[in-house]
Design a protein around this motif. Structure first.
Motif, PDB file in Angstrom:
ATOM      1  N   SER A   9       8.870   5.147   1.149  1.00 54.14           N
ATOM      2  CA  SER A   9      10.448   5.428   2.312  1.00 54.14           C
ATOM      3  C   SER A   9      10.598   6.690   1.347  1.00 54.14           C
ATOM      4  O   SER A   9      11.130   7.382   2.505  1.00 54.14           O
ATOM      5  N   VAL A  10      10.378   6.881   0.642  1.00 57.19           N
ATOM      6  CA  VAL A  10      10.018   8.658  -0.046  1.00 57.19           C
ATOM      7  C   VAL A  10       9.412   9.514   1.115  1.00 57.19           C
ATOM      8  O   VAL A  10       9.848  10.659   1.529  1.00 57.19           O
ATOM      9  N   PHE A  11       7.899   8.255   1.235  1.00 55.01           N
ATOM     10  CA  PHE A  11       7.338  10.281   2.460  1.00 55.01           C
ATOM     11  C   PHE A  11       8.197   9.513   3.521  1.00 55.01           C
ATOM     12  O   PHE A  11       8.178  10.550   4.684  1.00 55.01           O
ATOM     13  N   GLY A  12       8.954   8.242   3.916  1.00 61.56           N
ATOM     14  CA  GLY A  12       9.128   8.459   5.203  1.00 61.56           C
ATOM     15  C   GLY A  12      10.348   8.630   5.578  1.00 61.56           C
ATOM     16  O   GLY A  12      10.849   9.893   6.555  1.00 61.56           O
ATOM     17  N   MET A  13      10.919   9.362   4.113  1.00 61.28           N
ATOM     18  CA  MET A  13      12.045  10.382   4.441  1.00 61.28           C
ATOM     19  C   MET A  13      12.187  11.932   5.035  1.00 61.28           C
ATOM     20  O   MET A  13      12.717  12.702   5.109  1.00 61.28           O
ATOM     21  N   MET A  14      10.375  12.209   4.057  1.00 67.90           N
ATOM     22  CA  MET A  14      10.354  13.403   4.114  1.00 67.90           C
ATOM     23  C   MET A  14       9.563  13.673   5.685  1.00 67.90           C
ATOM     24  O   MET A  14       8.734  14.851   6.126  1.00 67.90           O
ATOM     25  N   ASP A  15       9.071  12.984   6.656  1.00 68.12           N
ATOM     26  CA  ASP A  15       8.525  12.901   7.658  1.00 68.12           C
ATOM     27  C   ASP A  15       9.375  11.682   8.575  1.00 68.12           C
ATOM     28  O   ASP A  15       8.842  10.779   9.357  1.00 68.12           O
ATOM     29  N   PRO A  16      10.402  12.046   8.904  1.00 68.33           N
ATOM     30  CA  PRO A  16      11.924  11.194   9.974  1.00 68.33           C
ATOM     31  C   PRO A  16      11.143  10.819  11.351  1.00 68.33           C
ATOM     32  O   PRO A  16      11.304  10.008  12.005  1.00 68.33           O
ATOM     33  N   SER A  17      10.427  12.222  11.545  1.00 67.77           N
ATOM     34  CA  SER A  17       9.809  12.337  13.522  1.00 67.77           C
ATOM     35  C   SER A  17       8.836  11.070  13.224  1.00 67.77           C
ATOM     36  O   SER A  17       8.260  10.374  14.084  1.00 67.77           O
ATOM     37  N   GLY A  18       7.939  10.687  12.359  1.00 65.67           N
ATOM     38  CA  GLY A  18       7.015   9.611  12.150  1.00 65.67           C
ATOM     39  C   GLY A  18       5.468   9.953  12.337  1.00 65.67           C
ATOM     40  O   GLY A  18       4.580   9.970  12.853  1.00 65.67           O
ATOM     41  N   LYS A  19       5.132  11.334  11.878  1.00 69.54           N
ATOM     42  CA  LYS A  19       3.845  12.118  12.737  1.00 69.54           C
ATOM     43  C   LYS A  19       3.050  11.631  11.432  1.00 69.54           C
ATOM     44  O   LYS A  19       1.503  11.550  11.893  1.00 69.54           O
ATOM     45  N   GLY A  20       3.933  10.667  10.896  1.00 70.49           N
ATOM     46  CA  GLY A  20       2.346  10.469   9.609  1.00 70.49           C
ATOM     47  C   GLY A  20       1.767  11.233   8.299  1.00 70.49           C
ATOM     48  O   GLY A  20       0.324  11.430   8.021  1.00 70.49           O
ATOM     49  N   PHE A  21       1.995  12.358   8.708  1.00 69.74           N
ATOM     50  CA  PHE A  21       2.187  13.659   7.145  1.00 69.74           C
ATOM     51  C   PHE A  21       3.427  14.453   6.874  1.00 69.74           C
ATOM     52  O   PHE A  21       4.361  14.599   7.468  1.00 69.74           O
ATOM     53  N   ILE A  22       3.428  15.159   5.647  1.00 67.81           N
ATOM     54  CA  ILE A  22       3.931  16.015   5.082  1.00 67.81           C
ATOM     55  C   ILE A  22       3.300  17.000   4.903  1.00 67.81           C
ATOM     56  O   ILE A  22       1.876  16.997   4.766  1.00 67.81           O
ATOM     57  N   THR A  23       4.376  18.173   4.847  1.00 66.01           N
ATOM     58  CA  THR A  23       3.931  19.569   4.444  1.00 66.01           C
ATOM     59  C   THR A  23       3.069  19.019   2.731  1.00 66.01           C
ATOM     60  O   THR A  23       3.753  18.809   1.860  1.00 66.01           O
ATOM     61  N   LEU A  24       2.517  20.484   2.220  1.00 67.59           N
ATOM     62  CA  LEU A  24       2.305  20.326   0.823  1.00 67.59           C
ATOM     63  C   LEU A  24       3.492  20.644  -0.449  1.00 67.59           C
ATOM     64  O   LEU A  24       3.528  20.159  -1.018  1.00 67.59           O
ATOM     65  N   TYR A  38       5.524  17.308  -0.192  1.00 67.33           N
ATOM     66  CA  TYR A  38       4.513  17.065  -1.009  1.00 67.33           C
ATOM     67  C   TYR A  38       4.694  17.175  -2.221  1.00 67.33           C
ATOM     68  O   TYR A  38       5.557  15.975  -3.594  1.00 67.33           O
ATOM     69  N   LYS A  39       5.073  18.329  -2.836  1.00 65.84           N
ATOM     70  CA  LYS A  39       5.312  18.855  -4.028  1.00 65.84           C
ATOM     71  C   LYS A  39       6.866  18.634  -4.656  1.00 65.84           C
ATOM     72  O   LYS A  39       7.430  17.989  -6.034  1.00 65.84           O
ATOM     73  N   GLN A  40       8.029  18.703  -3.738  1.00 63.23           N
ATOM     74  CA  GLN A  40       9.368  18.085  -3.392  1.00 63.23           C
ATOM     75  C   GLN A  40       9.505  16.952  -4.489  1.00 63.23           C
ATOM     76  O   GLN A  40      10.015  16.995  -4.834  1.00 63.23           O
ATOM     77  N   ALA A  41       8.701  16.658  -3.727  1.00 64.13           N
ATOM     78  CA  ALA A  41       8.909  14.495  -3.710  1.00 64.13           C
ATOM     79  C   ALA A  41       8.758  13.745  -4.545  1.00 64.13           C
ATOM     80  O   ALA A  41       9.101  13.181  -5.630  1.00 64.13           O
ATOM     81  N   LEU A  42       7.382  14.234  -5.331  1.00 60.07           N
ATOM     82  CA  LEU A  42       6.613  13.874  -6.486  1.00 60.07           C
ATOM     83  C   LEU A  42       7.488  14.547  -7.265  1.00 60.07           C
ATOM     84  O   LEU A  42       7.815  13.644  -8.921  1.00 60.07           O
ATOM     85  N   THR A  43       8.711  16.118  -7.053  1.00 61.54           N
ATOM     86  CA  THR A  43       9.337  16.058  -8.543  1.00 61.54           C
ATOM     87  C   THR A  43       9.865  15.312  -8.694  1.00 61.54           C
ATOM     88  O   THR A  43      11.043  14.721  -9.872  1.00 61.54           O
ATOM     89  N   THR A  44      10.752  15.359  -7.543  1.00 58.38           N
ATOM     90  CA  THR A  44      12.099  14.901  -7.421  1.00 58.38           C
ATOM     91  C   THR A  44      11.459  13.348  -8.110  1.00 58.38           C
ATOM     92  O   THR A  44      13.036  12.372  -8.517  1.00 58.38           O
ATOM     93  N   LEU A  45      10.481  12.377  -8.103  1.00 55.61           N
ATOM     94  CA  LEU A  45      10.641  10.728  -8.252  1.00 55.61           C
ATOM     95  C   LEU A  45      10.079  11.103  -9.628  1.00 55.61           C
ATOM     96  O   LEU A  45      10.178   9.715 -10.004  1.00 55.61           O
ATOM     97  N   GLY A  46       9.667  11.878 -10.289  1.00 53.88           N
ATOM     98  CA  GLY A  46      10.413  12.188 -11.846  1.00 53.88           C
ATOM     99  C   GLY A  46       8.133  12.351 -12.050  1.00 53.88           C
ATOM    100  O   GLY A  46       8.277  12.097 -13.380  1.00 53.88           O
ATOM    101  N   CYS A  47       7.838  12.871 -11.443  1.00 57.98           N
ATOM    102  CA  CYS A  47       6.442  12.866 -12.066  1.00 57.98           C
ATOM    103  C   CYS A  47       5.792  14.494 -11.683  1.00 57.98           C
ATOM    104  O   CYS A  47       6.543  15.216 -11.610  1.00 57.98           O
ATOM    105  N   SER A  48       5.481  14.846 -12.769  1.00 57.86           N
ATOM    106  CA  SER A  48       5.496  16.034 -13.166  1.00 57.86           C
ATOM    107  C   SER A  48       3.662  16.363 -13.530  1.00 57.86           C
ATOM    108  O   SER A  48       2.996  17.858 -13.376  1.00 57.86           O
ATOM    109  N   GLU A  49       2.785  15.269 -13.356  1.00 60.76           N
ATOM    110  CA  GLU A  49       1.528  15.795 -13.653  1.00 60.76           C
ATOM    111  C   GLU A  49       0.535  14.628 -11.980  1.00 60.76           C
ATOM    112  O   GLU A  49       0.975  13.420 -11.362  1.00 60.76           O
ATOM    113  N   PHE A  50       0.478  16.128 -11.042  1.00 56.51           N
ATOM    114  CA  PHE A  50      -0.391  14.983  -9.835  1.00 56.51           C
ATOM    115  C   PHE A  50      -1.170  16.351  -9.301  1.00 56.51           C
ATOM    116  O   PHE A  50      -1.007  17.011  -9.809  1.00 56.51           O
ATOM    117  N   GLU A  51      -1.664  16.080  -8.090  1.00 56.86           N
ATOM    118  CA  GLU A  51      -2.653  16.833  -7.821  1.00 56.86           C
ATOM    119  C   GLU A  51      -2.277  18.392  -7.045  1.00 56.86           C
ATOM    120  O   GLU A  51      -1.096  17.807  -6.628  1.00 56.86           O
TER     121      GLU A  51
END
Length: 132
Positions: free
Chosen positions: A69-84, A87-100
């Motif tokens: 769902s978070v990915f879908g919010m970042m990709d509202p047009s359904g292109k199948g990808f989000i920008t870097l 990606y970083k903003q969404a993972l940080t918002t989820l509370g992730c501090s350790e990610f690639e």
């Protein structure tokens, strides 16, 4: 200037992830609103202990559906990808501090759902791994 006692206490809390543990447990408590909160917290500690020992099934508020769902919010047009950056903003918002920081697709600025899901699950697992 902090005293040695305050500095020592802060170092201790960081080393043993005490504040992370309390934040994790408080979030679970508020989200689940159990009838018996003390029993719930004791069970949480048991689950965290098992997860620590097995390195599997860390208690987490988010599942794959939430991640998608978070990915879908970042990709509202359904292109199948989000920008870097997304990606970083969404993972940080989820509370992730350790990610690639430079995941597959970063060179093209196109992070797909599989990569996002994998990194989100890892980051959430690390965020939930608060029991040492």
């Amino acid at each position: 200037m902090e005293s040695k006692r305050v500095t020592g206490a802060n170092d201790y809390l960081k080393k043993h992830k005490i504040l992370d543990l309390f934040e994790n447990m408080t979030s679970q408590l508020i989200y689940n609103e159990p009838e018996n909160p003390k029993e719930f917290l004791a069970d949480m500690i048991d689950k965290l202990r098992v997860a620590r020992d097995t390195r599997f099934d860390y208690p987490c508020l988010f599942d794959e559906t939430n991640i998608a769902s978070v990915f879908g919010m970042m990709d509202p047009s359904g292109k199948g990808f989000i920008t870097l950056e997304q990606y970083k903003q969404a993972l940080t918002t989820l509370g992730c501090s350790e990610f690639e920081q430079d995941p597959l697709g970063a060179d093209l600025d196109r992070i797909d759902l599989d990569t996002f899901t994998r990194e989100a699950k890892y980051g959430l697992e690390m965020a939930s791994a608060t029991f040492k």
